[in-house]
Design an enzyme around this catalytic site. Structure first.
Site, PDB file in Angstrom:
ATOM      1  N   ASP A   1      -1.332   5.610  12.031  1.00  0.00           N
ATOM      2  CA  ASP A   1      -1.068   4.178  12.236  1.00  0.00           C
ATOM      3  C   ASP A   1       0.424   3.850  12.177  1.00  0.00           C
ATOM      4  O   ASP A   1       0.787   2.691  12.212  1.00  0.00           O
ATOM      5  CB  ASP A   1      -1.874   3.338  11.234  1.00  0.00           C
ATOM      6  CG  ASP A   1      -1.517   3.646   9.791  1.00  0.00           C
ATOM      7  OD1 ASP A   1      -0.537   4.387   9.538  1.00  0.00           O
ATOM      8  OD2 ASP A   1      -2.217   3.135   8.894  1.00  0.00           O
TER       9      ASP A   1
ATOM     10  N   SER B   1       0.820  -1.223   0.000  1.00  0.00           N
ATOM     11  CA  SER B   1       0.000   0.000   0.000  1.00  0.00           C
ATOM     12  C   SER B   1       0.851   1.269   0.000  1.00  0.00           C
ATOM     13  O   SER B   1       0.362   2.323  -0.416  1.00  0.00           O
ATOM     14  CB  SER B   1      -0.938   0.012   1.204  1.00  0.00           C
ATOM     15  OG  SER B   1      -0.211  -0.003   2.408  1.00  0.00           O
TER      16      SER B   1
ATOM     17  N   HIS C   1       1.102   4.280   7.172  1.00  0.00           N
ATOM     18  CA  HIS C   1       0.716   4.963   5.925  1.00  0.00           C
ATOM     19  C   HIS C   1       0.968   6.449   6.073  1.00  0.00           C
ATOM     20  O   HIS C   1       0.139   7.162   6.636  1.00  0.00           O
ATOM     21  CB  HIS C   1      -0.769   4.725   5.644  1.00  0.00           C
ATOM     22  CG  HIS C   1      -1.103   3.286   5.409  1.00  0.00           C
ATOM     23  ND1 HIS C   1      -1.665   2.491   6.371  1.00  0.00           N
ATOM     24  CD2 HIS C   1      -0.939   2.502   4.320  1.00  0.00           C
ATOM     25  CE1 HIS C   1      -1.854   1.270   5.873  1.00  0.00           C
ATOM     26  NE2 HIS C   1      -1.418   1.251   4.637  1.00  0.00           N
TER      27      HIS C   1
END
Lengths: 215, 215, 215, 215, 215, 215, 215, 215
Positions: free
Chosen positions: E191, E15, E194
């Site tokens: 988090d 990601s 990201h």
């Protein structure tokens, strides 16, 4: 009432029958029989004759002609094992000749209509307790109107087949003509085909009266 | 062409004009003039006479009657200072009498139609270089049809007013009647009111021909 | 008009043709021919020549190059049995060389363009009553602009093929150049490719004029 | 780097600045500074000079001209008390003269542009530690192009004002011209205005280089 | 700059790479390279070195571990024939051991990570002009934190493999640690995985600096 | 259980309380008390003590600090006439100092926190049968972590106020610390703030245990 | 039939009446009278007695109690000048006492119900040609069920008021009880309140039978 | 607590279990265990016994009967290798006999229910450390109610099977009956089947108490 206790009644046809019914089978909770004439039949049967316990199953598909019915007859009629069957087909067979005049491959002309409808009736009637054939209709009072004139010819075929195959015949065109004595077609349907709640009720009532339904 | 270079042309009316135009003013980029007859007027003017630089402004609102036009005339016509004005109104004035026969408060009867339209024209004509009045229409060939018959009466009023107030008159009913010699009404509009692209083009063409537009 | 009564006219191409047409075949009710030039062709043909009963079928697909046309030619052209065919292709063949210069696998260079287009024409022309070839275009007046220069080369190929295969040639670039004498490209298309309603109308008009259409 | 520790930097402008920033103030978590050049300025400042703790606030609004900036200057600039201010305005002032040539009320001509921009600068410069003025640009290499030519005139005004008011001047047109030596405009922006990620980065880099930012 | 003119650079990962890139291949117009670090690489390369004409292709898929990369290596790396390849993998290999501790089947332990990554590098390195290996990272300054500790072990494997296979090594953990001297992790990523635009820029910059990119 | 039959219990706070509760008042059918800790309190009270008939009302609003609570205290607490009140506030007061370090106007420093919370308690406590004060928490075991350290200071204030104003004190930080002996923070909350169902249950259970709830 | 030609019939109530009717007034095209009992009344009246031209207006609002009716009586009943009025209210007055037992402020107890309903009837009856009062109902056969028992008390009030104010009384509870001899409540309504199409039809039929409607 | 450390607990059933769980397997982050009773089991286990590390997997599917469970038993139970299994099935087996009385093909009568459930238990019990069987329930206190009466018969079968196959039996009907001493069914569930948060909690609590869970 003509229809026996615990019978299964399947109604097949086009958009006049469909009314956003559930797929693949239009039976069950949460409006599965759609929003129009079949659910009105279901509502009236259930409200007046609850002890008769008639199953009402809506198998209409919008846009269908009798040619389309033939293609799905096994799955959508025979495999459901109806006791009674109601057929209302032919409006699109005629309409496409008027609203898509150049796309001739979409037209179901009178001979094909008659032949196909008879074929379907012939192979199904012996399995049924009762059959109801409804005339296609056009909400237009002027019998010289070209589309009305053609619709009347298709309706006449339905009437003949009803006589030949021991079916109840419901003359929906006559029903709409009766209403049109009192109001203009636009009050019932802008497109003279898809009727408002009054027209849907008219169909359900005519259907039920043919069965000797008492309100 | 009758309309002068650098003119501003405002088109006002109902759903036949509106076609999802931009709000509050139907002019500009990205389809602001809507999807139907006014944008076709704009497209043809721009493609054929780019040097004329005509501003086309669509001020139609779906469902309007002449009574509604009166309510918004100052903001939607006069305040825009048009050089030319096109008016196409009356279909809903008639239609409501047929599709909502019981809701009489929605009906704009012929006297009110004539009086209101005349009042609007009278106070606006002096400020304009040119005025185009289009007849309301019903896509039905049968002149005995009750709604067609009434629409013809409203159209006759428009024709009279055009003569009285030095306006160009565009007989849209005659245009549709011409097409209906060759095809059935359902090919143009299921509801005999909101025409397909052929009918939208017909209106734009008749409008432009009145201006001596050369293709 | 050159196109005969009851002819079927198929229009194939890229996003200039597509315009959100219906899938899989762009013909029928409810805007099936899309929102741009093909529907304008349909509207004008229907409004002016209703007695000719021309079927208009839009088979454009956004983003297509001539390489893509080749891949779907059988299904999307030959199987539809057109009487007349209109082809407008080449803009993406050129554009990708300018907006995706590094992704060379997306580029359809001039030799491939010429060869593929000729192959498609060669196998189709004999089955047709008439063929219309439109030049790809770039809404930019400066002929020294690199993309305009290349577009002109592709257009020249179309013109040559039209001469070789008895096709009507429509010089859309010349049409846009005419408009650009009077306004700047941004008034027609921010990206100089996808034109506003004026440009769509321009294409339809040029197409129809090639057929001797009289407004 | 010229900008001092703990400074607040406000960037105001049109769609080249806006990029879907948060409303009413474009500062904070979750992409509040938008998706384009201001967030790239923020990202580079934060990644290279984390110890400087520069607040970046995006106050762009798509479609704005200098006339619009004037209307919201108190709320969107002065009330935020910036230490540094970046202004990038003028593209729409020019563009509307080319893409909406008939809607003259939307045009901000050169005198109004100069006067308004100067008025805003004059009343703001004394409150600032630093001011960055960026030229409006058009991603077109041809200096004879009418829109490019006008954009250059507006850019010249910005350059003059930068000199008069002790502002850093960033010549974005020169930056784009440099890139256009190597690729065609369509690779950067189909509409020659709203650039892809390469163009957004180009703006951010030019802005930062004016501040003596070291990568 | 180390990367040669006309090179194709593929970036693969999870990601941190993906960022809503286009499918199936993350290259082309309209943000096809996604919204995060690869598009920043593309933007900086294009803005500073337009003459180098580097193709940037984003092949990240959110949630991937090195086990997932192995499953799609042929289609998503080898078949694209990159000249340069950037790999950033391992964060999910570690994270799942901490956020889904009971679902052990999702865990990619260190030996599997090392072995799989080495296998992929071994078969790909000979086909490449250059390889960039980036360490996985955790935005947490406390080296005693269990997840940071494990992430450091995975990063050490990447560093070893870079040394063994002639790859450029980019120590992203060190980069984030540098920023964390000046701000708390929540400012970069709630988090700690990201990152915001500052973190995305940090990765792009570190990647480019390894290539001797000059801003 | 300490809370009396037929009591009304209002729970106020931030996103840890809100959980998509109904607006304007979080009480009633269809999940009106939200999806997280308050609905778990409601579920457990109703399942175990149905005869107590406790009304549970959720008045949390995501993102709130104690400064926000003050602004809506009259409408959202006093006007509801609670018998018991639960307050869980302070997380955003601390968090903004770490995730938006530059936007100092969003920071609620310790003195303001203490003073505001005390003011609210002072004017409300006399009207209540009981008050429950919960400590704000950070799901991070490392007490040297800067945000954890500050959160502990805010929690200490809550504890002091509970002692001063005869309130039950619930040490949620201690609860989370207990869980963190057995699993890593990412298993409970990626952002160490918004807990999964385990954390929501933990809060509800600690709250209820303070009331001597017996499962 | 008791209702005279050209009468206006307004039906007011709660969700049993509403059925997604049009706002602000439930009359007109496109299902404006909703999907349930009022549209069935409209359909049957129109299909059987087209010459009577009865206007049917649905003014139900889901969730209403008699307290809510009082609040909108002037605008939603009196201002519409009905000739006939149908009232079906009371279900929510009872239901809230059972599904929100703790939120006593939502409960409309029997004295308030009686007094409010009588007040509304008293001031309206003199203006009406006819009034139809329908009992609220609960689709549950067990008369010892607490909610059924209370509903019967509310129904008894309606019956008394009908006798006192010269209104037709429709005992809907008796109608549902008749159906429940043959099937279980879940076949009609999972919640024993909002009936399926059978129940909607039952209400419409009972209403119409009170008017001496002949099917 | 009876369930051992590191056990995997699978919960299978119908809509009372499902609650919008993740597909194909209801385990993991972001509410994968759904919104109702299984997530409450997970929350309580995790909050109270974090050191036990129990995996909770929700495999409910709305609308299922035991006949449906049989069809997916291999994939949805056996292939997941549970240590403990919870089964709550039978409500739809009964309900369809009451809400779809005519569609007899949807009815799972008592013998089929018993036989199928026993078959599934027999082949699964040996592979399990523990099995929990929950009675289906109907939130209706009246034991003479036909649906309640039948539900009790199905519950009795579950109780017998629990005794025969060494399973824990959870009498959910008794739990709901206990609550119904204090409130009416509509307070728990309008349809007497899908309970509000109180009912969901009741199920989770009863399930956990059977495992000797200590709150």
């Amino acid at each position: 009432m003509k229809i026996a206790r615990n019978s299964k009644l399947v109604l097949i046809g086009d958009s006049i029958t469909d009314g956003e019914r559930a797929r693949p089978v239009g039976e069950g909770l949460f409006g599965a029989t759609g929003k129009i004439y079949p659910s009105k039949v279901q509502g009236l049967l259930g409200a007046v004759y609850p002890e008769q316990k008639i199953r009402v199953v809506n198998m209409g598909i919008s846009g269908n002609t009798v040619r389309d019915l033939k293609g799905r007859w096994q799955a959508d009629v025979l495999d459901l094992h109806p006791d009674w069957l109601g057929i209302l087909i032919g409006i699109n067979d005629v309409w496409r000749q008027f609203d898509l005049p150049l796309q001739v491959e979409t037209h179901v002309k009178l001979p094909e209509y008659r032949e196909t409808l008879e074929e379907l009736i012939k192979k199904t009637r012996p399995k049924l307790q009762g059959l109801v054939l409804m005339s296609p209709f056009f909400i237009e009072l002027n019998k010289q109107d070209p589309m009305r004139r053609m619709m009347d010819e298709y309706g006449a075929v339905v009437k003949e087949l009803a006589a030949s195959y021991d079916a109840l015949f419901v003359d929906l065109q006559a029903e709409f003509d009766r209403i049109l004595q009192h109001t203009y077609s636009a009050d019932l349907a802008w497109d003279r085909v898809h009727p408002s709640v009054v027209g849907e009720t008219l169909i359900a009532r005519a259907f039920l009266k043919a069965l000797d339904f008492q309100f």
